[in-house]
Structure formats: structure tokens, C-alpha cells
Design an enzyme around this catalytic site. Structure first.
Site: not given
Ligand code: YSA
Length: 339
Positions: A149, A180, A206, A220, A263, A307
Site C-alpha cells: 500500500w 483501503h 494510494r 472500494q 486473511v 472478508a
């Protein structure tokens, strides 16, 4: 001078009673015509003494002027025929209506589909703390994953003394424009008890070079579903169901194993560009990492879930065959008005 005054009153009264333009014209001839009352009186003034000229002249002239004006005005009134004069069959003037920006349209559509699948909507701030954007998402400082990022950091002098921005244990909190929508997962999980399912639409930022599929400011929609037995198959079903409904047809998409610190396992979802061989990456997803659940004090032995985070511009590009992401922000009305 009362002679003139009387004539004047009579003339005005007659004019008021006139019921047609023709009658008003008759009155004009009677008073102002070549042989009219006032004209004659003015002419007669030439024969009068200096004193009479001085006293009557201005009065007569003012009277003539006033009567002229009144007659013109009355004629105008009489020639106006009111509503009956309009052509009711004439087409109306077109009103220019504004319209929603394509990104607003697409965002609404996406949110509506998820709502119909029992997701609720949450939101979070665009200026975010390092803690929510990175730390709580299992992205420690100096970890190479942060390089995923490119970040707009805010100057520390802009530190916001809002409780929402307080990190758990750091002395100094840095702030940034969120890279994000994932920090809203943390905010929501801290405040709510599972089970829950949410989507989070929002703007993200970004610090990167722009090209046809990358902007520095884009949107997003985050998704989060936590329950006792939510699994990867549920994620795949929801995502496929969503895409099929969003595009109104069955598309080719692929789930690629990928890495996101928050995740485990993680995937990325690509969609085949219309009419082409190219794949466009539209979202990251996975099963929420147990470190993330720990950070928000949700018992990871009891709760689990998935997610995802999708790029709204990318989906709008696919749906409406928009070749370049920069068109959304160019402000060209020829583009905007097509939606
Ligand atoms: C992953 C796992 C989760 O459990 C939840 C969310 C995520 C997504 C993660 N937060 C993230 O931001 N991943 S990402 O950097 O790959 O971006 C997600 C999507 O945003 C991409 O798939 C792409 O569709 C879009 N995107 C990324 N950079 C972009 C962009 N769209 C336009 N311009 C850019 N510069």
C-alpha cells in the site's frame, strides 16, 4: 385651470371604460389627434398672452404626455387575451435534469445486491490512524507487507484528537489517508458482537502512478461476514452470486491464491475483460486472520468468517466497457451524461 382638469378627468374615465383597442384609438383621436381637444387647446395658446402661455403651457403639455402614455398602456392591456392566447399544443421546454455519476450508480447497485443477501451497511473515516489501517490488520511496522500500500501520510501536526483515532498502546499515532476500506472491519468488530455481515463502501487513497487501471483516489467496497461456521465455500458462493447478479450474466472469473496479512487463506478474484483475453483483478478476499479477531477481542475459537475488498471503478469499467479509469475523474460532461 379647472377646465383642463375636467377634460383630463373625463378622458381618463373614458379610457378606463374603453373595452377594445379600437375604442382606445378613438379616444386618442378625440384628444390627441390633429383636431383633438388637447391639440386644439395647445394651438390656441399661441394667440394667448405671455402670462397665460406661461401658466397653461406646461400643464397642457404634461397632460398630453400623460394621456399618450395611458392610452398606450390601455391598448396593451386590451390586446392581451390571457391564457386563451397560448397554444396549448405547443411542446414544453425541456428541463435539463442532472444525473448520478456512474460510480454512484454502481456503488448503489452493489450495496443493493448485498443488502438483499442480508448484509448491512457501515462506514468509516477517510483520514485514518496507522493503527486501524495497518497495525490492527496484522500488518506490523517495518513489515514488507506495508509495501503493498503506497501511502499518503498526514503530517503529525494534523493529529486529530478524536477518540476514534486512538490506538491501543502506541504513544505516538500517525495518520494517513486510508489505503483501503479494511480498517472499517476493525472499527465495526470493536463495536459489535458477532454474528454480523456488513458491506462498507468508501473512498480510498494510494500514492502511486496512474494508468488506465490505477488511480490515486478510488473506491472500494469492503465485505465482512462473521459467524460460528462461516467458511471459504460461503465466501465463494456469495462472491459468485454477487457477480452474476451485478453483471446480469455468467462471467468467467478465477480465484487465485494470494497473500494479505489480515486473511488466511487469502485469494484474489479476477474477471475476464469483455471480448478480450485479459483478466482484470477486481477484489482481494479470504478468511479473517485469527490475529485480527484477537485484536478486536472476538474469541477466535468460537467465531470465524470471511472478508473481501473490491474495487468499484474496476467493476464499473467492466460493466460499462469503460477503457480507462481516469475517465471517471476527468469531469468531461460528454462522458458523464451517458449514464
Ligand atoms: C483483502 C482481503 C480482505 O479480507 C479484505 C479486503 C481485501 C482487499 C485489500 N484491503 C486491498 O485493498 N487489496 S488490493 O490492494 O488488492 O485492492 C483491492 C481492489 O481494489 C483491487 O482488487 C482492485 O480492484 C482495486 N484497486 C487497487 N488499487 C487500485 C484499485 N483500483 C483502482 N486504482 C488503484 N490504484
Amino acid at each position: 385651470m379647472s377646465d383642463y382638469k375636467k377634460i383630463k378627468e373625463e378622458a381618463i374615465q373614458a379610457l378606463r371604460e374603453a373595452k377594445s383597442v379600437e375604442r382606445a384609438e378613438e379616444l386618442r383621436v378625440v384628444y390627441l389627434g390633429r383636431k383633438g381637444v388637447i391639440t386644439t387647446a395647445l394651438r390656441a395658446l399661441a394667440e394667448k398672452s405671455i402670462e397665460e402661455k406661461r401658466s397653461d403651457g406646461p400643464e397642457l403639455n404634461a397632460f398630453r404626455k400623460e394621456l399618450e402614455d395611458r392610452i398606450k398602456e390601455r391598448k396593451k392591456e386590451l390586446s392581451f387575451k390571457g391564457v386563451a392566447n397560448f397554444d396549448l399544443t405547443m411542446p414544453g421546454k425541456k428541463l435539463k435534469r442532472g444525473s448520478l455519476h456512474p460510480l454512484s450508480i454502481v456503488e448503489k447497485e452493489i450495496v443493493a445486491i448485498f443488502k438483499s443477501m442480508n448484509f448491512s451497511v457501515a462506514e468509516g473515516p477517510e483520514a485514518e490512524s496507522e493503527y486501524y489501517n495497518f497495525d490492527a490488520l496484522n500488518i506490523p511496522e517495518n513489515h514488507p507487507a506495508r509495501e503493498m500500500w503506497d501511502t499518503f501520510w498526514l503530517e503529525s501536526s494534523q493529529k486529530i484528537s478524536d477518540n476514534n483515532f486512538k490506538s491501543s498502546n502506541k504513544k505516538v499515532e500517525k495518520f494517513l489517508m486510508r489505503t483501503h476500506t479494511s480498517p472499517v472491519q476493525i472499527r465495526f468488530m470493536k463495536e459489535n458482537k458477532p454474528p454480523f455481515q456488513i458491506v462498507v463502501p468508501g473512498r480510498v487513497f494510494r500514492y502511486e502512478a496512474t494508468d488506465m487501471s490505477h488511480e490515486i483516489n478510488f473506491h472500494q467496497i469492503e465485505g465482512l461476514s462473521i459467524g460460528r461456521s462461516i467458511n471459504l465455500a460461503n465466501l465463494k458462493f456469495i462472491i459468485e452470486e454477487f457477480f452474476n447478479r451485478f453483471f446480469g450474466k455468467k462471467l468467467e472469473f478465477r480465484f487465485r491464491p494470494s497473500y494479505f496479512p489480515f486473511v488466511e487463506p487469502g485469494v484474489e478474484v479476477d474477471i475476464k475483460m469483455p471480448g478480450g483475453e485479459k483478466w482484470l483483478e477486481v477484489m482481494g478476499a479470504g478468511m479473517v486472520h485469527k490475529n485480527v479477531l484477537k485484536a478486536v477481542k472476538i474469541d477466535e475459537r468460537e467465531w470465524q468468517g470471511f472478508a473481501f475488498g473490491m474495487g468499484v471503478e474496476r467493476l464499473a469499467m467492466l460493466k460499462y466497457k469503460i477503457p480507462d479509469i481516469r475517465m471517471f475523474y476527468a469531469g468531461d460532461l460528454r462522458f458523464i451524461r451517458q449514464f
